[in-house]
Structures are given as C-alpha cells and as structure tokens.
Design an enzyme around this catalytic site. Structure first.
Site, mmCIF file in Angstrom:
data_model
loop_
_atom_site.group_PDB
_atom_site.id
_atom_site.type_symbol
_atom_site.label_atom_id
_atom_site.label_comp_id
_atom_site.label_asym_id
_atom_site.label_seq_id
_atom_site.Cartn_x
_atom_site.Cartn_y
_atom_site.Cartn_z
ATOM 1 N N ASP A 35 60.378 60.074 40.351
ATOM 2 C CA ASP A 35 60.061 60.481 41.995
ATOM 3 C C ASP A 35 59.019 59.880 42.551
ATOM 4 O OD1 ASP A 35 60.247 63.858 43.076
ATOM 5 O OD2 ASP A 35 58.654 62.755 43.599
ATOM 6 N N ILE A 36 58.749 59.735 43.759
ATOM 7 C CA ILE A 36 57.877 58.904 44.435
ATOM 8 C C ILE A 36 56.535 59.449 44.519
ATOM 9 C CG2 ILE A 36 58.097 59.817 46.912
ATOM 10 C CD1 ILE A 36 58.580 56.758 47.707
ATOM 11 N N ASN A 97 65.949 72.868 43.218
ATOM 12 C CA ASN A 97 65.669 73.587 44.363
ATOM 13 C C ASN A 97 66.883 73.762 45.181
ATOM 14 O OD1 ASN A 97 62.934 74.120 43.639
ATOM 15 N ND2 ASN A 97 62.340 72.061 44.127
ATOM 16 N N GLU A 105 63.716 69.870 50.056
ATOM 17 C CA GLU A 105 63.397 69.315 50.992
ATOM 18 C C GLU A 105 64.383 68.299 51.457
ATOM 19 O OE1 GLU A 105 59.503 67.332 50.078
ATOM 20 O OE2 GLU A 105 58.521 69.113 50.057
ATOM 21 N N VAL A 106 65.069 67.919 50.314
ATOM 22 C CA VAL A 106 66.169 66.813 50.351
ATOM 23 C C VAL A 106 67.389 67.358 50.363
ATOM 24 C CG1 VAL A 106 66.987 64.523 49.751
ATOM 25 C CG2 VAL A 106 64.403 64.988 49.672
ATOM 26 N N HIS A 110 69.639 67.254 43.406
ATOM 27 C CA HIS A 110 68.916 66.775 42.417
ATOM 28 C C HIS A 110 68.279 67.371 41.532
ATOM 29 C CE1 HIS A 110 66.274 67.695 46.152
ATOM 30 N NE2 HIS A 110 65.502 67.890 45.380
ATOM 31 N N MET A 111 68.106 67.151 40.189
ATOM 32 C CA MET A 111 67.431 67.924 39.213
ATOM 33 C C MET A 111 66.085 67.141 38.794
ATOM 34 S SD MET A 111 68.185 70.738 37.331
ATOM 35 C CE MET A 111 69.996 70.680 37.067
ATOM 36 N N HIS A 112 65.126 67.955 39.047
ATOM 37 C CA HIS A 112 63.665 67.281 38.830
ATOM 38 C C HIS A 112 63.752 67.532 37.159
ATOM 39 C CE1 HIS A 112 61.992 67.659 42.730
ATOM 40 N NE2 HIS A 112 62.747 68.576 42.871
HETATM 41 P P1 AMP Z 1 62.845 69.067 46.723
HETATM 42 O O1 AMP Z 1 61.712 69.711 47.500
HETATM 43 O O2 AMP Z 1 63.485 69.764 45.521
HETATM 44 O O3 AMP Z 1 63.889 68.818 47.810
HETATM 45 O O4 AMP Z 1 62.377 67.510 45.851
HETATM 46 C C1 AMP Z 1 62.401 66.398 46.631
HETATM 47 C C2 AMP Z 1 61.847 65.172 45.890
HETATM 48 O O5 AMP Z 1 62.032 64.009 46.368
HETATM 49 C C3 AMP Z 1 59.997 65.406 46.092
HETATM 50 O O6 AMP Z 1 59.713 65.563 44.715
HETATM 51 C C4 AMP Z 1 59.735 64.044 46.584
HETATM 52 O O7 AMP Z 1 58.537 63.555 46.086
HETATM 53 C C5 AMP Z 1 61.053 63.177 46.161
HETATM 54 N N1 AMP Z 1 61.200 61.918 47.072
HETATM 55 C C6 AMP Z 1 61.176 61.932 48.415
HETATM 56 N N2 AMP Z 1 61.620 60.681 48.701
HETATM 57 C C7 AMP Z 1 61.661 60.078 47.564
HETATM 58 C C8 AMP Z 1 61.830 58.644 47.339
HETATM 59 N N3 AMP Z 1 62.418 57.493 48.443
HETATM 60 N N4 AMP Z 1 62.216 58.089 46.310
HETATM 61 C C9 AMP Z 1 62.011 59.054 45.182
HETATM 62 N N5 AMP Z 1 61.641 60.241 45.143
HETATM 63 C C10 AMP Z 1 61.452 60.937 46.322
#
Ligand code: AMP
Length: 128
Positions: A35-36, A97, A105-106, A110-112
């Site tokens: 994660d960035i 999420n 957000e994205v 994705h699994m954190h």
């Molecule tokens: P969510 O809120 O569950 O959608 O999490 C999105 C995650 O993506 C956040 O923890 C961000 O920090 C991460 N993220 C966004 N852009 C990037 C990227 N280019 N590379 C790696 N992680 C990212």
C-alpha cells in the site's frame, strides 16, 4: 444484479502497467503490492486481475480458478511478509472495504493485509 466496473480506477492502471507498484506476489489471476500509504508496518493489498468492483461481485461472477488463486494468494502473502502466526509472524488482519458505507476509495476489489504490530480492536464500540 449488474455491477459497473470503471476501468480507469488506479488499480486497473496498475494492472495495465500504466502506474508502477511495489509487487509482493504475482500469480495467474492475482497481484499483491505494498500500500502506498501504509497504516501498519505491514500493509499489502491483494487484488484479482479480473475486473471486479468488490468482494460480492467477485464471489458471484469470478471463475473457480480465479477464486482459488485469489484465496491462495492472500494466504501466501501473509507468509511472504511474515505475519502468518506460526510462520515467523504474530498475526494479521484482512479487510476488504466495499461501497459507500464500507468507505471504499478504489473501486477494484482489494484485500488489505495488515500486521507487524498489535492492531487494536476491530471497530470502535457501536452504541447509537
Ligand atoms: P480502500 O479505502 O479500501 O479503497 O483502500 C484503498 C487503498 O489503496 C488505500 O489504502 C490507499 O493508500 C491505496 N492506494 C491508492 N493508490 C495506490 C497506489 N498507487 N499504490 C498502492 N496503494 C494505493
């Protein structure tokens, strides 16, 4: 139910190689990268390569090969980054999420994978 996938989301761009990533693991159907903006000493995201918005979309429409690959990739990542209990790690938390209430957000599943410290209770107490 129809799921709308936006192929301009940032993880779609990572999968197309348009944006760099710090890869932990790549398999036939999955990609894991750091994660960035890490929220723990270990914070890795595991995504399927297919165009799935969230977990329920993936569970409903992904092939068995994709589902098996994704489940195994998440487990493998836990070992690779040394958070798997009994495999050099002290434990981890998986979070995915979805949607507005989930504060996603994205819009690509994705699994954190979080670990490397004691993470505290899962959520604050719900009392209203
Ligand atoms: P969510 O809120 O569950 O959608 O999490 C999105 C995650 O993506 C956040 O923890 C961000 O920090 C991460 N993220 C966004 N852009 C990037 C990227 N280019 N590379 C790696 N992680 C990212």
């Amino acid at each position: 139910m129809a799921y709308a996938y936006d192929d301009q989301n940032i993880f779609a761009k990572i999968l197309r190689g348009e944006i760099p990533n710090n890869t932990v693991l790549e398999t036939d159907h999955s990609l894991a990268f750091h994660d960035i903006q890490p929220q723990a000493p270990v914070h890795v995201l595991v995504i399927p390569k297919g165009p799935y918005v969230n977990y329920d979309h993936f569970a409903a429409q992904a092939s068995e090969a994709e589902i098996t690959d994704y489940a195994r990739a998440i487990g493998e990542v836990c070992k690779l980054v040394e958070v798997a209990p009994g495999n050099d790690g002290d434990g981890y938390r998986l979070i995915s999420n979805a949607g507005e209430a989930g504060v996603q957000e994205v819009p690509h599943l994705h699994m954190h994978v979080l670990g490397g410290r004691v993470l505290g209770r899962m959520l604050k107490k719900f009392d209203d």
